[in-house]
Design a protein around this motif. Structure first.
Motif, mmCIF file in Angstrom:
data_model
loop_
_atom_site.group_PDB
_atom_site.id
_atom_site.type_symbol
_atom_site.label_atom_id
_atom_site.label_comp_id
_atom_site.label_asym_id
_atom_site.label_seq_id
_atom_site.Cartn_x
_atom_site.Cartn_y
_atom_site.Cartn_z
ATOM 1 N N VAL A 14 1.032 -1.261 0.088
ATOM 2 C CA VAL A 14 -0.078 0.011 0.049
ATOM 3 C C VAL A 14 0.971 1.372 0.058
ATOM 4 N N LEU A 15 0.603 2.375 -0.839
ATOM 5 C CA LEU A 15 1.301 3.296 -0.972
ATOM 6 C C LEU A 15 0.477 4.533 -0.387
ATOM 7 N N PRO A 16 1.140 4.974 0.736
ATOM 8 C CA PRO A 16 0.190 6.164 1.375
ATOM 9 C C PRO A 16 0.228 7.418 0.283
ATOM 10 N N VAL A 17 -0.650 8.342 0.806
ATOM 11 C CA VAL A 17 -0.640 9.440 -0.088
ATOM 12 C C VAL A 17 0.560 10.431 -0.217
ATOM 13 N N ARG A 18 1.390 10.337 0.585
ATOM 14 C CA ARG A 18 2.668 11.188 0.708
ATOM 15 C C ARG A 18 3.660 10.371 -0.006
ATOM 16 N N ALA A 19 3.740 9.019 -0.273
ATOM 17 C CA ALA A 19 4.494 8.113 -1.064
ATOM 18 C C ALA A 19 4.066 8.437 -2.438
ATOM 19 N N ALA A 23 6.608 10.387 -5.208
ATOM 20 C CA ALA A 23 6.928 9.849 -6.462
ATOM 21 C C ALA A 23 6.461 10.674 -7.719
ATOM 22 N N THR A 24 5.144 11.099 -7.778
ATOM 23 C CA THR A 24 4.612 11.864 -8.835
ATOM 24 C C THR A 24 5.579 13.231 -8.941
ATOM 25 N N ASN A 282 -0.100 20.377 -15.543
ATOM 26 C CA ASN A 282 -0.193 19.147 -15.809
ATOM 27 C C ASN A 282 -0.204 18.270 -14.424
ATOM 28 N N VAL A 283 0.396 18.484 -13.389
ATOM 29 C CA VAL A 283 0.240 17.426 -12.392
ATOM 30 C C VAL A 283 -0.941 17.510 -11.690
ATOM 31 N N LEU A 284 -1.667 18.743 -11.845
ATOM 32 C CA LEU A 284 -3.136 18.761 -11.239
ATOM 33 C C LEU A 284 -3.997 18.119 -11.989
ATOM 34 N N LEU A 285 -3.934 17.643 -13.113
ATOM 35 C CA LEU A 285 -5.034 17.184 -14.033
ATOM 36 C C LEU A 285 -4.554 15.599 -14.500
ATOM 37 N N GLY A 286 -3.411 15.001 -13.999
ATOM 38 C CA GLY A 286 -3.026 14.036 -14.615
ATOM 39 C C GLY A 286 -3.458 12.590 -13.961
ATOM 40 N N ALA A 291 -5.908 13.196 -5.146
ATOM 41 C CA ALA A 291 -5.604 13.583 -3.670
ATOM 42 C C ALA A 291 -4.201 13.377 -3.252
ATOM 43 N N ARG A 292 -3.332 13.080 -4.294
ATOM 44 C CA ARG A 292 -1.940 12.787 -4.195
ATOM 45 C C ARG A 292 -1.203 14.301 -4.366
ATOM 46 N N VAL A 293 -1.979 15.124 -4.872
ATOM 47 C CA VAL A 293 -1.472 16.585 -4.873
ATOM 48 C C VAL A 293 -2.436 17.668 -4.357
ATOM 49 N N ILE A 294 -3.734 17.397 -4.527
ATOM 50 C CA ILE A 294 -4.599 18.282 -3.790
ATOM 51 C C ILE A 294 -5.460 17.724 -2.844
#
Length: 378
Positions: A14-19, A23-24, A282-286, A291-294
């Motif tokens: 399991v990869l938590p949100v911060r992970a 990575a992203t 890009n990173v906000l729409l990819g 949730a990994r960014v917003i």
């Protein structure tokens, strides 16, 4: 230090949100600025969202060391990169090679858009419309209004807006320069990508290579993430075909994530410096799940109505908005925090803002402020 993950085929890690965030950010060149060229960055990111003319430049500034806007502008003038509607039926800045291969790959999605204009296209032979429009724009790049008028002469009973929308859906049209050049302006003028680049579009191949490139720039990611990014559907079989060569994980909600075996997955505690991102970065729409960014609390808070503002990543997440106004020779950058920030965070944000303004504006003076310019009514 890379994230330690323990997994089996039956129980993927399991990869938590911060992970996922780190990575992203690493693959998006937002964890550390990259020394790569602007052209290589555009290729690595599989294009830059470009609904407006300036965001691609700010996207690259946030990601590249020593970026000079003139570098991307020169690439556009030399036709090494172009502005064309591709992913999610949205205007993107792509390398010439990607423009010739990605557009055919998403053409079916573009044609599905025509259903929304069918009432305005009653009695219009779409095959003939494509032929007529292509002849017009190959003769010379046509401003949108001029192209609309020419098409209306052939189909006077049709809806004018539907005619140009159909031409854009049916043909791989690029916006030619000077539109999109740094520090210059120009109306939208269209021609086909093949005519502008002087070579034919590449044959449509399998999606496999595009999926792998997506994971390299946006992974780890789910099937739905890829579909949201590309604007495509029914791609699960592609991931199944690629599964033997990929790693699989789960997010905290149990969604299966795919990734390249050798892709970076940094430690979740890796420091993430503040970054100023333009609207529609890009990173906000990819991803389907952003949730990994917003953070959930800030979902939908990077704009209001039809107005979208720049986003500030703080510790890797969208936690502030920004905009620049001009007063005479002064560029005033206002940062609106979306939560309480420490003095150290404000200092880091101010320093990053000053660096950005020095490169990305021609103002004689700069003024950086913290304040509210958007009322969310809460």
């Amino acid at each position: 230090m890379a994230t330690k993950t323990h997994r089996t085929a039956a129980h993927p890690a399991v990869l938590p949100v911060r992970a996922l965030n780190r990575a992203t950010l690493d693959r998006q060149l937002l964890l550390h600025r990259s020394p790569m060229s602007a052209k290589d960055a555009v290729a690595h990111l599989v294009g830059l969202q470009a609904q407006n003319t300036k965001p691609p430049y700010f996207q690259l500034y946030a990601r590249l060391a020593d970026f000079d806007p003139a570098e991307l502008s020169a690439l556009m003038e030399s036709r090494e990169v172009v502005r064309i509607v591709t992913l999610r039926s949205t205007l993107h800045t792509h390398t010439a090679d990607d423009a010739l291969t990605l557009r055919p790959l998403v053409q079916a999605a573009r044609e599905r858009e025509l259903k929304g204009f069918r009432r305005g296209l009653e009695g219009v032979d779409l095959e003939r419309l494509a032929t007529v429009a292509e002849e017009l724009v190959r003769e010379r790049p046509r401003p949108v209004g001029e192209l609309r008028g020419e098409l209306l002469a052939h189909w006077p009973e049709a809806d004018p807006l539907a005619l140009t929308a159909a031409a854009r859906c049916l043909l791989p049209l690029v916006q030619v320069t000077p539109r999109g050049l740094w520090g210059r302006s120009g109306q939208v003028a269209l021609t086909t990508v093949e005519h502008w680049l002087g070579r034919p579009a590449a044959p449509v191949g399998e999606l496999d290579a595009t999926v792998l490139r997506y994971l390299g720039a946006f992974g780890p990611a789910s099937v739905m993430d890829f579909q949201s990014w590309a604007g495509l559907t029914r791609t699960k079989e592609v991931f199944e075909r690629l599964r033997p060569g990929l790693l699989t994980f789960r997010d905290e909600r149990g969604v299966e994530l795919f990734d390249l075996p050798d892709a970076p997955r940094p430690d979740p505690d890796t420091p993430a410096p503040p970054r100023f991102l333009p609207e529609f970065d890009n990173v906000l729409l990819g991803h389907a799940d952003r949730a990994r960014v917003i953070p959930e609390v800030n979902k939908g808070r990077n704009g209001k109505g039809n107005q979208t503002y720049g986003s500030v990543l703080v510790d890797g997440f969208l936690d502030a908005l920004w905009r620049v106004d001009r007063e005479g020779g002064t560029a005033i950058l206002t940062v609106q925090p979306l939560r309480k920030m420490s003095r150290a965070q404000r200092t880091e944000i101010t320093e990053e803002a000053a660096r950005m303004l020095a490169v990305m504006t021609d103002a004689e003076d700069h003024d950086i402020r913290f304040g509210a310019f958007l009322d969310f009514g809460d």
